[in-house]
Design a protein around this motif. Structure first.
Motif, short mmCIF file in Angstrom:
data_model
loop_
_atom_site.label_atom_id
_atom_site.label_comp_id
_atom_site.label_asym_id
_atom_site.label_seq_id
_atom_site.Cartn_x
_atom_site.Cartn_y
_atom_site.Cartn_z
N CYS A 1 0.85 -1.20 0.00
CA CYS A 1 0.00 0.00 0.00
C CYS A 1 0.88 1.24 0.00
N ASN B 1 -0.54 4.40 0.50
CA ASN B 1 -1.36 5.51 0.97
C ASN B 1 -0.83 6.22 2.20
N CYS C 1 -1.66 6.30 5.37
CA CYS C 1 -2.56 6.90 6.35
C CYS C 1 -1.73 7.02 7.63
N TYR D 1 -1.93 6.72 10.73
CA TYR D 1 -2.01 5.79 11.87
C TYR D 1 -1.54 4.39 11.51
N CYS D 2 -1.31 4.13 10.22
CA CYS D 2 -1.29 2.75 9.74
C CYS D 2 0.11 2.21 9.47
N VAL E 1 0.68 -0.63 7.78
CA VAL E 1 0.69 -1.52 6.61
C VAL E 1 1.73 -1.13 5.54
N PRO E 2 1.83 0.16 5.14
CA PRO E 2 2.81 0.49 4.11
C PRO E 2 4.24 0.13 4.51
N GLN F 1 -5.06 -3.92 -0.67
CA GLN F 1 -5.30 -2.91 0.38
C GLN F 1 -6.13 -1.76 -0.17
N ARG G 1 -6.13 10.90 4.84
CA ARG G 1 -7.01 9.99 4.09
C ARG G 1 -7.31 10.47 2.67
FE1 SF4 Z 1 -3.13 1.64 3.22
FE2 SF4 Z 1 -5.50 1.05 4.32
FE3 SF4 Z 1 -3.34 1.39 5.88
FE4 SF4 Z 1 -4.42 3.53 4.67
S1 SF4 Z 1 -5.42 2.22 6.24
S2 SF4 Z 1 -2.23 3.01 4.76
S3 SF4 Z 1 -5.14 2.61 2.74
S4 SF4 Z 1 -3.64 -0.22 4.36
#
Ligand code: SF4
Ligand code: 5AD
Length: 474
Positions: A188, A190, A192, A194-195, A197-198, A232, A313
Motif C-alpha cells: 500500500c 497511501n 494513512c 495511523y497505519c 501496513v505500508p 489494500q 485519508r
Molecule cells: Fe493503506 Fe488502508 Fe493502511 Fe491507509 S489504512 S495506509 S489505505 S492499508
C-alpha cells in the motif's frame, strides 16, 4: 512455464519432502502441520499458500497447535494482536521441550518490525524460523533449511525489506473448496498516518491481469464458486506500474468485470475500496453484473474533516457522503460496511459526533469499530495530543451503540425477502442447519444437508436476529 524463482522453490519442496518422509518413518505416523492466522483477509490468503506448501511437502494439515510444524502468521495493525502472539508463544515453548522434533515458525506483518524479531530472539529462543511478508514465496527454501539437521537449534531469520519478485504459481491449500481469495495487488502507498501496513507490506504492486484471470479460471475449473479479489486499495489497481508495462494492465473496474464474466464463477467480492478513488465506472460495473456481490466495504475511519486530514485519508466527509449516496442511487440493494477508528490523536467529543452523524446518514449494514492504537514508526504515533484511554472508550461506546442499532434495523429491513445464499457450512451448534452467505454478506441459517455445502440456494429470510437471519429454502 515456471520462472526461475518458481523452479527454485519447487526443487526446495522436493528436498523438504524427503526430510518429511524421514521424519514420518521415525515418528511412525504422518507428521502434522498447522498455520494459525491473525489479522486480515490478506493474511488468511497467505496462510493458504503456506499450508499448500506444507501439504505438498508431505504434512497432514490440522487445526491443532500441537502440530509437528506450527506457524503463527502474525498481524500488527492493532496492538492486541501483538499481545495475543506472545501469550501463545510462551505456551508452545514449554510443550516443545518434550518433543524436540517439533518446529515453530513465526511470519507475517509483525516480523517486518525489528522490535518484534529482537524480542523473539531474546525471549523465545525456541522459535526455529522467522520470515516476513515480502518473501513468503520463498517459504519452500526456508522450510527445507529448517528441516536440515545442520540448522537444528538455530533460529533462522529471513526478513526482506524490499519486495520486487512475485512467484505466482506455488501450491496453495484452500480453506474452503468452494470459495477463495485472489490477490490482485500487494502492499500500500497511501500512508494513512495511523497505519503500519505500508511499512510492513511494502510498496504497492499490481499483479498482471492475465495472471489473475488465469488463476480465477483455474479456481473455477476446480469447482470454486466465489472469489474475493484482495488488495489494500483495489481502486488503484494497475495505476502505479512501470511505464513500459502500462499497456499490459487494465483498471480495476475492467478487471472486476472480466473476473465476473469468467464461466463458472457464481459470485465475486472485493476488498478493500478507498473512498478517495472509488469511480463511477466501478459502480456501473457492479450494477451491470448481478454476480458481483451487493456489498461494498468502504472504510470511513472518521467523519470529522479535521481528523480525516490528520489521518492523511485524502477525502472529506462531503466526498464520502457523495460517493455513498451515488452507490445507494445506482445500486439500491448494495450493503455498505465500514471501518472506524476512535481515539485518534486530537479527537474530541465533537469529532465523534461528526462520525456518528455520518453513520446515521449512510446507515451501514455493519461497521468495524477500533480504538486507536499507537503504532511505532507511523506519523500519528509522534503526534503530541494522544487521547486518554477513558475518553476514547467513551466515544467508542457511544459510537458502538449507534452502529449496532442501525445494523439491526438494516438487517430487519430485509425480512420476508427471498435471496440467494451460498451454503458455506453446517452450523456447529445445530447440525441440522446450514449457514449461508447472502450477496450482501449477511448470514442466514436454514435447514439443509451437508451435501449442499458449496451450492447456491434460494432462501427466504424469515426472522432477523441481530446480524443474521433464520430462514428456509424455497
Ligand atoms: Fe493503506 Fe488502508 Fe493502511 Fe491507509 S489504512 S495506509 S489505505 S492499508
Ligand atoms: N489503530 C486502530 N485501528 C487501526 N486500523 C489500522 N491501523 C489502526 C491503528 N493504528 C484499522 C483501520 C483499518 C482496519 C483494517 O484497521 O480502521 O481500516
Amino acid at each position: 512455464m515456471r520462472n526461475l524463482e518458481e523452479q527454485r522453490e519447487y526443487e526446495a519442496i522436493q528436498r523438504a519432502e524427503e526430510k518429511v518422509r524421514a521424519l514420518s518413518v521415525s515418528l511412525g505416523r504422518k507428521p502434522t502441520a498447522c498455520v494459525v492466522t491473525f489479522g486480515c483477509q490478506m493474511n488468511a490468503r497467505d496462510s493458504e499458500k503456506l499450508a499448500g506448501i506444507l501439504e505438498e511437502a508431505g504434512y497432514e494439515i490440522t487445526d491443532s497447535e500441537e502440530a509437528d510444524f506450527l506457524i503463527y502468521n502474525t498481524c500488527t495493525v492493532r496492538e492486541n494482536a501483538d499481545k495475543r502472539l506472545f501469550g501463545r508463544l510462551g505456551a508452545v515453548g514449554s510443550a516443545k521441550k518434550k518433543s524436540p522434533w517439533r518446529k515453530l515458525a513465526v511470519c507475517g506483518c509483525m516480523m517486518q518490525e525489528e522490535i518484534h524479531t529482537e524480542k523473539i530472539r531474546k525471549s523465545y529462543p525456541f522459535v526455529d524460523l522467522i520470515f516476513g511478508t515480502h518473501n513468503l514465496y520463498t517459504f519452500p527454501s526456508l522450510l527445507d533449511a529448517v528441516l536440515s539437521p545442520e540448522n537444528e537449534g538455530t533460529l533462522l531469520i529471513d526478513v526482506w525489506d524490499k519486495a520486487d519478485a512475485m512467484a505466482e504459481r506455488l501450491p496453495s491449500r484452500r480453506k474452503y473448496a468452494f470459495k477463495s481469495g485472489v490477490n490482485i495487488m500487494f502492499g500500500c502507498d497511501n500512508f494513512c498516518s495511523y497505519c503500519i501496513v505500508p511499512y510492513v507490506r511494502g510498496r504497492e504492486r499490481s499483479r498482471r491481469p492475465e495472471e489473475i484471470l488465469e488463476e480465477v479460471k483455474r479456481l473455477a475449473d476446480d469447482g470454486v464458486k466465489e472469489v474475493m479479489l484482495l488488495g489494500q486499495n483495489v481502486n488503484s489497481y494497475g495505476i502505479k506500474v512501470p511505464e513500459e508495462e502500462r499497456s499490459c494492465f487494465v483498471d480495476f473496474p475492467t478487471l472486476l468485470a472480466r473476473v465476473a464474466e469468467t464461466p463458472g464463477i457464481g459470485r465475486v467480492r472485493f476488498m478493500t475500496s478507498h473512498p478517495r478513488d472509488l469511480s463511477d465506472e466501478l459502480i456501473e460495473v457492479i450494477r451491470e453484473h448481478g454476480n458481483i456481490a451487493r456489498h461494498i466495504h468502504l472504510p470511513l475511519q472518521s467523519g470529522s474533516d479535521r481528523i480525516l486530514k490528520r489521518m492523511n485519508r485524502g477525502y472529506d466527509r462531503e466526498r464520502y457522503l457523495f460517493v455513498t449516496e451515488k452507490i445507494r442511487e445506482r445500486i439500491p440493494d448494495a450493503a455498505l460496511t465500514t471501518d472506524i477508528i476512535i481515539g485518534f490523536p486530537g479527537e474530541e467529543p465533537s469529532d465523534v459526533d461528526q462520525t456518528i452523524d455520518v453513520v446515521e446518514r449512510v446507515r451501514f449494514q455493519n461497521a468495524f469499530t477500533f480504538l486507536y492504537s499507537r503504532r511505532t514508526g507511523t506519523p500519528a504515533a509522534g503526534f503530541p495530543d494522544q487521547v486518554a484511554h477513558d475518553t476514547a472508550q467513551q466515544g467508542f461506546d457511544r459510537l458502538l451503540s449507534v452502529v449496532q442499532r442501525i445494523a439491526g434495523e438494516e438487517t430487519a429491513a430485509h425480512v420476508g425477502e427471498v435471496q440467494e445464499a451460498l451454503a458455506e457450512g453446517v452450523n456447529e451448534d445445530h447440525p441440522g442447519l446450514l449457514t449461508g452467505r447472502l450477496s450482501n454478506n449477511l448470514l442466514v441459517h436454514f435447514p439443509g444437508e451437508a451435501a449442499e455445502v458449496g451450492q447456491f440456494v434460494r432462501v427466504s429470510l424469515d426472522e432477523a436476529h441481530g446480524f443474521y437471519y433464520i430462514g428456509k429454502r424455497v
